[in-house]
Design an enzyme around this catalytic site. Structure first.
Site, PDB file in Angstrom:
ATOM      1  N   CYS A  33       0.812  -1.230   0.000  1.00  0.00           N
ATOM      2  CA  CYS A  33       0.000   0.000   0.000  1.00  0.00           C
ATOM      3  C   CYS A  33       0.838   1.269   0.000  1.00  0.00           C
ATOM      4  O   CYS A  33       0.299   2.364  -0.164  1.00  0.00           O
ATOM      5  CB  CYS A  33      -0.907   0.019   1.221  1.00  0.00           C
ATOM      6  SG  CYS A  33       0.043  -0.014   2.750  1.00  0.00           S
ATOM      7  N   ASP A  35       2.413   2.502   2.599  1.00  0.00           N
ATOM      8  CA  ASP A  35       2.421   3.160   3.903  1.00  0.00           C
ATOM      9  C   ASP A  35       3.764   2.974   4.611  1.00  0.00           C
ATOM     10  O   ASP A  35       4.536   2.085   4.255  1.00  0.00           O
ATOM     11  CB  ASP A  35       1.285   2.615   4.772  1.00  0.00           C
ATOM     12  CG  ASP A  35      -0.074   3.084   4.275  1.00  0.00           C
ATOM     13  OD1 ASP A  35      -0.106   4.109   3.580  1.00  0.00           O
ATOM     14  OD2 ASP A  35      -1.075   2.425   4.570  1.00  0.00           O
ATOM     15  N   CYS A  58      -2.661   2.551   8.007  1.00  0.00           N
ATOM     16  CA  CYS A  58      -4.107   2.470   8.235  1.00  0.00           C
ATOM     17  C   CYS A  58      -4.408   2.056   9.681  1.00  0.00           C
ATOM     18  O   CYS A  58      -3.505   1.868  10.496  1.00  0.00           O
ATOM     19  CB  CYS A  58      -4.694   1.441   7.289  1.00  0.00           C
ATOM     20  SG  CYS A  58      -4.110  -0.211   7.696  1.00  0.00           S
ATOM     21  N   CYS A 102      -0.692  -5.383   6.621  1.00  0.00           N
ATOM     22  CA  CYS A 102      -0.477  -4.194   7.452  1.00  0.00           C
ATOM     23  C   CYS A 102       0.350  -4.530   8.694  1.00  0.00           C
ATOM     24  O   CYS A 102       1.069  -3.679   9.212  1.00  0.00           O
ATOM     25  CB  CYS A 102      -1.807  -3.606   7.890  1.00  0.00           C
ATOM     26  SG  CYS A 102      -2.971  -3.383   6.533  1.00  0.00           S
TER      27      CYS A 102
HETATM   28 FE1  FES Z   1      -1.227   0.280   4.408  1.00  0.00          FE
HETATM   29 FE2  FES Z   1      -2.650  -1.040   6.165  1.00  0.00          FE
HETATM   30  S1  FES Z   1      -3.282  -0.395   4.186  1.00  0.00           S
HETATM   31  S2  FES Z   1      -0.601  -0.428   6.326  1.00  0.00           S
END
Ligand code: FES
Length: 126
Positions: A33, A35, A58, A102
């Site tokens: 993602c 992140d 998230c 995640c």
């Molecule tokens: Fe990116 Fe959960 S969607 S860490």
């Protein structure tokens, strides 16, 4: 979809923040993602004395990071290295399968922070 424990750690995350004079810092990105997660540790007598995290992830990333900080505080570095994303997810009562990626952030950033500490202390020890 999420357990009460996940919701609790998401709504009231433990150990959020930074440590200015951290002994080790680990930064991890999630290839799924994009992140990011940063973990800061203070080490005393080979144990995690303090730990904080900062994430641009998230809700599941926040909950797993919060849980990981609670799981490893006071643990030896070797014990903390054995923490996997699966163990963190289990401690939270499970995560939806599409959110398992995640939980990698927290465990991997923790391992990197420990490696960072070990590299620095090895350099000092010479
Ligand atoms: Fe990116 Fe959960 S969607 S860490």
């Amino acid at each position: 979809m999420y357990t009460d424990l996940v919701m609790d750690h998401f709504s009231n995350p433990r150990n959020v923040g930074t440590i200015a004079d951290a002994d080790g810092v680990g930064l991890e990105g999630n290839p799924v993602c994009g992140d990011l997660m940063k973990i800061f540790i203070k080490v005393k007598e080979d144990r995690i004395d303090d730990i904080k995290f900062q994430t641009f992830g998230c809700g599941a990333a926040i909950a797993t990071s919060s849980m990981v900080t609670e799981m490893v505080k006071g643990k030896t570095l070797d014990e903390a290295m054995t923490i996997t994303n699966r163990k963190v997810a289990e401690a939270l009562g499970g995560l939806p399968s599409q959110k398992m990626h995640c939980s990698n952030l927290a465990a991997d950033a923790l391992h990197k922070a420990i490696e960072d500490y070990r590299t620095k202390t090895a350099a000092v020890a010479g």
